[in-house]
Design an enzyme around this catalytic site. Structure first.
Site, PDB file in Angstrom:
ATOM      1  N   LYS A  20       0.819  -1.214   0.000  1.00 25.02           N
ATOM      2  CA  LYS A  20       0.000   0.000   0.000  1.00 25.02           C
ATOM      3  C   LYS A  20       0.851   1.260   0.000  1.00 25.02           C
ATOM      4  O   LYS A  20       0.482   2.253  -0.625  1.00 25.02           O
ATOM      5  CB  LYS A  20      -0.936   0.026   1.215  1.00 25.02           C
ATOM      6  CG  LYS A  20      -2.155  -0.868   1.057  1.00 25.02           C
ATOM      7  CD  LYS A  20      -3.231  -0.471   2.047  1.00 25.02           C
ATOM      8  CE  LYS A  20      -4.443  -1.369   1.921  1.00 25.02           C
ATOM      9  NZ  LYS A  20      -5.439  -1.052   2.952  1.00 25.02           N
TER      10      LYS A  20
ATOM     11  N   LYS B  72      -7.429 -12.885  -6.610  1.00 27.14           N
ATOM     12  CA  LYS B  72      -8.622 -12.905  -5.761  1.00 27.14           C
ATOM     13  C   LYS B  72      -9.510 -11.703  -6.116  1.00 27.14           C
ATOM     14  O   LYS B  72      -8.996 -10.612  -6.353  1.00 27.14           O
ATOM     15  CB  LYS B  72      -8.174 -12.837  -4.297  1.00 27.14           C
ATOM     16  CG  LYS B  72      -9.287 -13.128  -3.308  1.00 27.14           C
ATOM     17  CD  LYS B  72      -8.734 -13.211  -1.885  1.00 27.14           C
ATOM     18  CE  LYS B  72      -9.860 -13.079  -0.868  1.00 27.14           C
ATOM     19  NZ  LYS B  72      -9.389 -13.004   0.506  1.00 27.14           N
TER      20      LYS B  72
ATOM     21  N   LYS C  49     -12.143  -5.598  -3.999  1.00 29.80           N
ATOM     22  CA  LYS C  49     -13.087  -4.488  -3.859  1.00 29.80           C
ATOM     23  C   LYS C  49     -12.591  -3.235  -4.537  1.00 29.80           C
ATOM     24  O   LYS C  49     -13.349  -2.337  -4.829  1.00 29.80           O
ATOM     25  CB  LYS C  49     -13.219  -4.162  -2.357  1.00 29.80           C
ATOM     26  CG  LYS C  49     -14.481  -4.657  -1.780  1.00 29.80           C
ATOM     27  CD  LYS C  49     -14.744  -4.320  -0.327  1.00 29.80           C
ATOM     28  CE  LYS C  49     -13.630  -4.048   0.606  1.00 29.80           C
ATOM     29  NZ  LYS C  49     -14.021  -3.162   1.720  1.00 29.80           N
TER      30      LYS C  49
END
Ligand code: TRP
Length: 332
Positions: A112, A197, A200
């Site tokens: 991040k 995966k 979102k």
């Protein structure tokens, strides 16, 4: 006394069928076997910039989706993290016993912060402290079981390390949260990238089926999903995309393995996608109807969130008091 289970979701991005099949559906199933707390972790969300108006709306959206998915607010506490100040309070105290080196090692922080460097010039300190706040969420309620995906396993391990370090510095205070998870749900992959995966935050319009996507869009996304060069389902040689479509069908329907084979072997991809879309829509339609009902009554949702906060606050506050007294901080 029932063991306590706790999990959290950030009110960012769009909750999708991967979140539902991998987490929510499982929470709904196990909620009555435990004393359950499900948090909307808005303090985690602000570790990267959020538009205030959007964040405010997302918090309500996620709460309503929890309920629409079957979380029973009479039994389970649905809690907005920032509504219970003890989360932030305990996080500070835990920050003071957490070596920075442990935090720099977190893979999510590395990923991040690298991303943020591209967007903003600085990486907020919150991004580094993120897992300490998550440890506080868990330790505040002495939660025994924390169902999370494998991407959060490292953070859960860190919560244990922090608890242990606190206990050895100040005496036995925290219960060790379990890293062994109860049977976790399906792992659903992106429709466009079946090796990743379902996420979102992915931007691709064909990546995820949102729980609130309009039904015709749900159908379109599934019809466009990546498959492979076979013309029809072959359980021996199928690629990740086809396996993912079958996993989605199986997770929604609860169909057994043998029955899956009998039903889908040899089915052409066009028909496979229509069948999968039908099953997804069969589940999303009633969920969306319940969602609309819930959000049409803001007072009802506010009541649930107020109840949730009121129910968990005494537990949270007594942990903070205990930690304060262990550390020698002022308690009245
Ligand atoms: N970090 C978690 C995630 O992004 C969300 C989270 C915050 C959480 N606090 C938690 C999960 C406590 C479980 C328990 O998925």
């Amino acid at each position: 006394m029932k063991a306590r289970v706790l999990s959290g979701v950030q009110p960012t991005g769009n909750l999708h069928i991967g979140n539902y099949l991998g987490a929510l559906k499982n929470w709904v199933k196990i909620q009555h076997d435990y004393e359950s707390i499900f948090c909307i972790v808005d303090l985690h969300a602000i570790t990267v910039f959020q538009d205030p108006k959007e964040l405010r709306n997302k918090i309500r959206e996620v709460a309503a989706l929890f309920i629409a998915s079957g979380i029973d607010p009479k039994h389970s506490s649905v809690v907005v993290q920032s509504a219970v100040p003890a989360h932030a309070e305990l996080a500070w105290m835990l920050t003071c016993v957490t070596p920075i080196g442990w935090l720099y090692r977190m893979t999510q922080f590395k990923a991040k912060s690298a991303l943020q460097e591209g967007v903003q010039e600085t990486v907020g300190d919150g991004l580094l402290q993120y897992p300490v706040l998550m440890a506080a969420d868990i330790l505040l309620y002495q939660a025994a079981i924390v169902p999370v995906g494998d991407d959060q396993a490292q953070h859960l391990e860190l919560a244990r390390d922090i608890a242990q370090r606190f206990n050895s510095l100040y005496g036995d205070t925290f219960v060790m949260p379990k890293t062994s998870l109860p049977s976790v749900g399906a792992r659903i992959m992106g429709l466009d990238e079946p090796d990743k995966k379902m996420s979102k935050s992915a931007t691709g319009t064909g990546h995820a089926v949102g729980l609130l996507d309009p039904i015709d869009q749900v159908r379109k996304k599934i019809m466009r999903a990546t498959t492979d060069s076979n013309p029809a389902v072959d359980f021996e040689t199928m690629g990740l995309g086809v396996a993912n479509l079958l996993a989605i069908y199986q997770a929604f329907s609860g169909t057994g393995d043998d029955e899956m084979k009998a039903k889908f072997a040899g089915m052409r991809y066009g028909d496979l996608k229509k069948t999968v879309a039908g099953m997804v829509i069969e589940h999303l339609e009633p969920l969306q109807a319940r969602y609309r009902e819930i959000v049409s009554d803001p007072a009802y949702l506010d009541g649930i969130l107020a109840d949730g906060a009121a129910r968990v606050s005494p537990i949270a506050n007594s942990t903070v008091d205990l930690v304060k007294s262990r550390m020698g901080l002022y308690t009245s």
